[in-house]
Design a protein around this motif. Sequence first.
Motif, PDB file in Angstrom:
ATOM      1  N   TRP A 147      -6.856  -1.425  -2.874  1.00 43.71           N
ATOM      2  CA  TRP A 147      -6.274  -0.073  -2.893  1.00 43.71           C
ATOM      3  C   TRP A 147      -6.871   0.746  -4.032  1.00 43.71           C
ATOM      4  O   TRP A 147      -7.183   1.936  -3.853  1.00 43.71           O
ATOM      5  N   ASN A 178      -9.229   4.322  -3.861  1.00 43.95           N
ATOM      6  CA  ASN A 178      -8.760   5.565  -4.472  1.00 43.95           C
ATOM      7  C   ASN A 178      -9.503   5.925  -5.756  1.00 43.95           C
ATOM      8  O   ASN A 178      -9.090   6.839  -6.478  1.00 43.95           O
ATOM      9  N   ASN A 229       0.806  -1.215   0.000  1.00 43.48           N
ATOM     10  CA  ASN A 229       0.000   0.000   0.000  1.00 43.48           C
ATOM     11  C   ASN A 229       0.847   1.276   0.000  1.00 43.48           C
ATOM     12  O   ASN A 229       0.575   2.198  -0.772  1.00 43.48           O
ATOM     13  N   ASP A 252       0.772   4.083  -2.940  1.00 43.78           N
ATOM     14  CA  ASP A 252       0.581   5.497  -2.612  1.00 43.78           C
ATOM     15  C   ASP A 252       1.693   6.352  -3.220  1.00 43.78           C
ATOM     16  O   ASP A 252       1.441   7.421  -3.789  1.00 43.78           O
ATOM     17  N   SER A 301      -3.591  -5.030  -5.074  1.00 43.97           N
ATOM     18  CA  SER A 301      -3.892  -3.705  -5.623  1.00 43.97           C
ATOM     19  C   SER A 301      -5.373  -3.396  -5.738  1.00 43.97           C
ATOM     20  O   SER A 301      -5.751  -2.222  -5.712  1.00 43.97           O
TER      21      SER A 301
END
Length: 442
Positions: free
Chosen positions: A197, A201, A110, A114, A194
Motif C-alpha cells: 500500500w 501511494n 487497505n 486509506d 502496509s
Amino acid sequence: MLQRMAAQGNGGAPSRERSACPPKRIALIGIGSTGDVQPMIALGHELARRGHDVSVTAFAALRPLVEEAGLPFVPLPGDAQRYISGLMKPGASALTFLHRLETSLKEVANPLFDALYDVCRGAEAVVTSFFGSTPYSLAEKLNIPIFQAHYYPMDITGDCSVPVMPPVPLGREYNRMTYRLAYLLVGGLETRYSHRWCRANGIRARRVRPRPDYRVANRDIPVLYAISPTVLPRPAEWAPNIHLTGFWQDEPAPFAPPEALEAFLAAGEKPVYIGFGSMKSGTGAQLLRITLEALRQLNLRAVLAAGWGEVPEEDLPDTVYLLRGFVPHGWLFERVAAAVHHGGAGTTASSLRAGIPTLVVPFGGDQYFWGSRVHALGCGPKPLSRSQLTAERFAGRLQSLTATEDYARNARQIARALRSEHGTQNAADLIEQELCGPAAAR
C-alpha cells in the motif's frame, strides 16, 4: 521547566480558553475500543478549549461516544466490537494475540490505511494511539507533526515486560527482550499489509526494527503516555522525547442518573460495581451466572454494567441493579464501595482516581499489566483472569476486596495524588510546545 514538569506529570497549569499557540487542525486517532477513545476525547476537549480545531477518528461503532462529547467524528472502516472481541479472548498469549490481530485487520487493511491517509491529509498535526509505524510514514509524507499516544508501556525498559507478554520474574534483561520481540513481530505483520500500500501511494515504508522508530523528518517525535507517574514511575532509561503526562480524563460533568439507579444506590449499603466494558468472552449468560453466584455467597449488593456483553434478560435479585446505557465512571465510582472490571487503562484510572479498592479480571492484552499495577500499589487483590473465573474464586476475591482495610486506605492515598495531577493539560502543553514553540505553552 515546563518539559520536566509535564514529563513527570507533577502538577500543571490550569486549563485556559485560549493559548498563545495559533489555532491548528489537530486529528486525534484512537484505534481500538472505548478505552482507546475516551482519553482522546478528554485531550480533544482541552485542545478545543484552547482554540484548536479538533476531530476524533475511531471505529464507526464509537460515533455516539464522540458526538455526545461534542466533538467532530471521523469513522474508520471495521467493526470495533468484533475487532476487540477477537483480540481479548481468554487464555491469549503474545503469539495468539498477534494471530488474532492479523485475523481482525486483514479484511480492512487497505481501506483502513486509506482512511488514515485521508485523516492526515486534512490535518496540521496528528495524535495517534499505537498502530505500528505507518502513521509516522504518513506524517513524513505530508510533512506534518505527529505525536504518539500510549496507554501502557511500549518503550523498552527493564522495569516491566511489554504488557502483551507474560510477566514472568526473569529479570530486567528478559523484560527488555519482550519489547524487542514485540516490535519485531508487530513490524513483520505490519510489513505484510502496509508495504505494498505504501509503494502504491508513494510513501516510504519503514524497516522492521526491534524498537520504536520515532524519527520523522530528522526529529524525534514526542511520545505522550496518558499514565500517571504515581501509578507507573517513569523508567530512567527512557529518552527525553518520552513523557509521562498523567492520565487523560475530563473533569466530571453534571449528570442526571436514572431514577431507578438513584433509588438502588440509596436503598442500602454502598454496592460493588462490576463491569467488563467492551470485553466479550464465552457467553453473557455464563458470566452472569458466575457473577450472581459469587454475589449470593457473600450477600453483596452490586451494580452490574451490561456494556457490550450479552447479558440476557432474566429476573435478577433485588440486591443487583443491571445498568444499561452510559453512566460516567467518574460519577458512579464515587458512589460505590469497590470496583471490579477488566483492567482497561481508562477504567483503571477512573477507579483509582475515585479512591476505591479495585479488582481486575483481565481478558487479555494490557489488562494483565494494569491488574498487576493495582495489586502492586496495594489497592486490590491479585488479578483473577477471565479464563480462571469461577464463582468460588470470584467470591474469594470479592471477599478480600471488600473486607481488607489496607486496600481502601491505599486507594484513598493514591486518589489524593492522582487528583493533584493535570495529565490532560500537561499533554496539551507539550503538543502546543512542539507546534508553536516553548513560549506558546507557558
